[in-house]
Design a protein around this motif. Structure first.
Motif, mmCIF file in Angstrom:
data_model
loop_
_atom_site.group_PDB
_atom_site.id
_atom_site.type_symbol
_atom_site.label_atom_id
_atom_site.label_comp_id
_atom_site.label_asym_id
_atom_site.label_seq_id
_atom_site.Cartn_x
_atom_site.Cartn_y
_atom_site.Cartn_z
ATOM 1 N N HIS A 111 -8.045 -1.197 3.999
ATOM 2 C CA HIS A 111 -7.277 -2.230 2.383
ATOM 3 C C HIS A 111 -6.436 -3.624 3.616
ATOM 4 O O HIS A 111 -6.862 -4.566 2.885
ATOM 5 C CB HIS A 111 -5.625 -1.222 2.351
ATOM 6 C CG HIS A 111 -4.905 -0.820 3.492
ATOM 7 N ND1 HIS A 111 -4.031 -2.211 2.705
ATOM 8 C CD2 HIS A 111 -4.706 -0.324 4.084
ATOM 9 C CE1 HIS A 111 -2.637 -1.605 3.528
ATOM 10 N NE2 HIS A 111 -4.013 -1.290 5.095
ATOM 11 N N MET A 141 -2.719 -3.694 -7.509
ATOM 12 C CA MET A 141 -3.832 -4.002 -5.724
ATOM 13 C C MET A 141 -4.719 -4.488 -6.294
ATOM 14 O O MET A 141 -6.430 -3.773 -5.526
ATOM 15 C CB MET A 141 -3.806 -2.328 -5.752
ATOM 16 C CG MET A 141 -2.489 -1.379 -5.282
ATOM 17 S SD MET A 141 -1.357 -2.033 -4.250
ATOM 18 C CE MET A 141 -2.412 -1.009 -2.883
ATOM 19 N N TYR A 167 2.490 2.453 -3.178
ATOM 20 C CA TYR A 167 1.594 2.762 -4.063
ATOM 21 C C TYR A 167 0.999 4.130 -4.005
ATOM 22 O O TYR A 167 1.131 5.027 -4.252
ATOM 23 C CB TYR A 167 0.154 1.820 -3.844
ATOM 24 C CG TYR A 167 -1.273 2.821 -4.548
ATOM 25 C CD1 TYR A 167 -1.700 2.599 -5.764
ATOM 26 C CD2 TYR A 167 -1.932 3.127 -3.293
ATOM 27 C CE1 TYR A 167 -2.732 3.740 -6.286
ATOM 28 C CE2 TYR A 167 -3.049 3.754 -3.946
ATOM 29 C CZ TYR A 167 -3.326 3.967 -5.118
ATOM 30 O OH TYR A 167 -4.400 5.037 -5.857
ATOM 31 N N ARG A 210 -6.517 2.864 2.520
ATOM 32 C CA ARG A 210 -6.129 2.952 3.752
ATOM 33 C C ARG A 210 -6.915 2.830 4.688
ATOM 34 O O ARG A 210 -7.071 2.285 5.651
ATOM 35 C CB ARG A 210 -5.466 4.424 3.913
ATOM 36 C CG ARG A 210 -4.487 3.603 5.395
ATOM 37 C CD ARG A 210 -3.535 5.484 5.573
ATOM 38 N NE ARG A 210 -4.649 5.982 6.065
ATOM 39 C CZ ARG A 210 -4.246 7.186 7.070
ATOM 40 N NH1 ARG A 210 -3.238 7.276 7.372
ATOM 41 N NH2 ARG A 210 -5.280 8.264 7.382
ATOM 42 N N SER A 214 0.027 3.665 5.076
ATOM 43 C CA SER A 214 -0.708 2.826 6.609
ATOM 44 C C SER A 214 1.153 2.234 7.337
ATOM 45 O O SER A 214 1.681 3.065 6.572
ATOM 46 C CB SER A 214 -0.912 1.785 5.832
ATOM 47 O OG SER A 214 -1.820 1.129 6.837
ATOM 48 N N PHE A 274 -8.407 -2.563 -2.132
ATOM 49 C CA PHE A 274 -6.466 -2.059 -1.576
ATOM 50 C C PHE A 274 -6.187 -0.708 -1.773
ATOM 51 O O PHE A 274 -5.058 -1.092 -1.524
ATOM 52 C CB PHE A 274 -5.627 -3.549 -2.521
ATOM 53 C CG PHE A 274 -6.583 -4.832 -1.719
ATOM 54 C CD1 PHE A 274 -6.308 -5.489 -0.384
ATOM 55 C CD2 PHE A 274 -7.193 -5.459 -2.264
ATOM 56 C CE1 PHE A 274 -5.837 -6.374 -0.250
ATOM 57 C CE2 PHE A 274 -7.263 -6.557 -1.444
ATOM 58 C CZ PHE A 274 -7.302 -7.459 -0.581
ATOM 59 N N LYS A 275 -6.879 0.317 -2.477
ATOM 60 C CA LYS A 275 -5.892 1.319 -2.817
ATOM 61 C C LYS A 275 -7.082 2.387 -1.271
ATOM 62 O O LYS A 275 -6.632 3.700 -1.628
ATOM 63 C CB LYS A 275 -6.546 1.882 -3.764
ATOM 64 C CG LYS A 275 -5.952 0.976 -5.204
ATOM 65 C CD LYS A 275 -5.925 1.820 -6.621
ATOM 66 C CE LYS A 275 -5.318 1.247 -7.650
ATOM 67 N NZ LYS A 275 -6.239 1.579 -8.991
ATOM 68 N N TYR A 286 0.830 -1.120 -0.178
ATOM 69 C CA TYR A 286 0.186 -0.386 0.013
ATOM 70 C C TYR A 286 0.996 1.024 0.313
ATOM 71 O O TYR A 286 0.986 2.200 -0.715
ATOM 72 C CB TYR A 286 -0.869 -0.090 1.053
ATOM 73 C CG TYR A 286 -1.369 1.522 1.151
ATOM 74 C CD1 TYR A 286 -2.577 1.410 0.456
ATOM 75 C CD2 TYR A 286 -1.439 2.622 1.362
ATOM 76 C CE1 TYR A 286 -3.404 2.745 0.304
ATOM 77 C CE2 TYR A 286 -1.745 3.732 1.639
ATOM 78 C CZ TYR A 286 -2.909 3.561 1.256
ATOM 79 O OH TYR A 286 -4.103 4.797 0.869
#
Ligand code: COA
Length: 373
Positions: A198, A81, A30, A195, A53, A192-193, A27
């Motif tokens: 995720h 992701m 990303y 925070r 995160s 999953f993008k 994360y």
């Protein structure tokens, strides 16, 4: 509802897993890439930078350390992701059916039943992969089960609502022995993008066999003393993916096509709702709190379960009174309480009582009072 038992459980656990450390690294890679790419907009105040995160936050806010997933590579690739699952031909087993069959075989084995003993299959889960034909009918076909099958979805409460539906059907005589499967690829509907969420979900499939006590010969069976299900509308957990997306010209990548929640509100509203449901249910059935040996709760958040356990028992539960599995599996939606039940029920003695309880979107909550036979 006397004389109906849960005589077998099964848990299919995916081979791959992701630790908090791995998830946070992906994360953060990303987020840093996003912030670099959008530096000018962020510097001009036109876009908010993504914050990083943090492993410690995840563990302390949720109790989760790890989650099993059907595809690790896609989720951990900062350019992707999300899980990448193979597209199968219609004549191949669908992925949910495949997981269900694995869990079902275990449950059949534990209950000492053969597919020919089953006369109904229910798929009870949050995350169905298609509109139709029902996953349950596909499972029925691959296992060679006669009778009928259908899918149902009450989000995280699907399994307990499924138990109530199955027990009522056996009681009414529409089926004798029922297989329930709860396949959950929660990673498929998780952003999953994002925070804030995720880290929440993992993938798994559980299975249960319900039958009449008279026909059961399992060494670990539990009589269903009573079930109680409640619902109360809320938008605080919502996913707008559905059959009208095309007509509404929604795009599959719109944020509301995936899981969304107001986590704080869910926590605050669901804890009292569920505690009261269990207390009312026990009182309705004249079961003394002191006689409850175990709570197999939905596995979404450790603090939530701690609150509920304390409220129900009137004291802090001992570890074996309210077992958690979410540190290993994360939230697996409808399957969570069934994993806890499957892993923490064999040691119970004859006539000991436990409560299986799930809760989630809807809101929905289901309580099942069980007594070891
Ligand atoms: N890493 C670091 N910080 C994070 C973070 C992350 N991954 N995600 C959020 N934060 C930050 C927030 O931005 C917020 O910062 P702020 O105080 O500066 O505003 C802070 O941490 C607290 O966030 P919050 O969302 O209020 O945390 P929480 O303590 O409520 O925990 C949940 C979040 C989701 C774990 C919790 O609310 C929960 O489990 N709720 C119930 C969820 C549930 O059961 N859902 C059912 C699904 S079926």
């Amino acid at each position: 509802m006397n004389e109906i038992v849960i005589s077998g459980t099964g848990v299919f656990t995916p081979k791959e897993s992701i630790t908090n450390k791995e998830l946070v690294e992906a994360y953060n890679a990303y987020a840093e890439k996003f912030n670099t790419l959008n530096k000018d907009l962020i510097d001009n105040g036109e876009l908010d930078a993504l914050e990083l995160s943090n492993e410690d936050f995840i563990y302390s806010a949720s109790g989760i350390k790890n989650r099993y997933v059907m595809d690790k590579k896609g989720i951990l690739n900062p350019d992707i992701m999300h899980p990448i699952l193979d597209r199968r031909n219609n004549d191949e087993p669908s992925i949910l059916a495949e997981m269900s069959i694995e869990a079902a075989k275990q449950a059949l084995d534990v209950s000492g039943k053969k597919p020919s003993d089953i006369d109904a299959v229910i798929t009870a889960c949050s995350n169905l992969e298609r509109a139709y034909p029902a996953i349950a009918i596909e499972v029925q076909q691959y296992l060679g089960i006669q009778g009928f099958a259908f899918d149902m979805n009450v989000a995280c409460s699907s399994a307990t609502f499924g138990i109530q539906a199955a027990a009522d059907m056996i009681k009414a005589g529409s089926a004798e022995t029922i297989l329930i499967v709860d396949p959950e690829i929660c990673s498929g509907h998780l952003d999953f993008k994002d925070r804030d969420c995720h880290f929440i979900f993992g993938d798994v499939c559980t299975a249960l066999i319900l039958e009449k006590k008279a026909s059961a010969n399992s060494t670990n069976s539990f009589e269903i003393l009573s079930t109680k299900c409640i619902t109360q509308f809320s938008n605080n957990i919502r996913n707008n993916f559905g059959f009208l997306n095309n007509a509404k010209q929604s795009k599959t990548l719109d944020r509301d096509m995936l899981f969304m929640q107001e986590g704080r509100k869910v926590f605050k509203e669901v804890v009292p709702m569920v505690s009261q449901l269990i207390l009312d249910h026990l009182s309705d059935e004249n079961v003394e709190i002191n006689d409850v040996k175990r709570l197999w709760l939905h596995q979404a958040n450790k603090s939530m379960n701690d609150f509920i356990g304390k409220k129900v028992l009137g004291r802090t539960p001992e570890k074996n009174e309210q077992p958690n599995i979410l540190q290993d599996y994360a939230n697996t939606s409808s399957a969570g309480s069934i994993i806890a039940f499957s892993q923490y029920s064999e040691d119970m003695n004859k006539d000991e009582i436990g409560v299986l309880c799930s809760f989630g979107a809807g809101y929905s909550a289901g309580s099942v009072i069980l007594r070891k036979t």
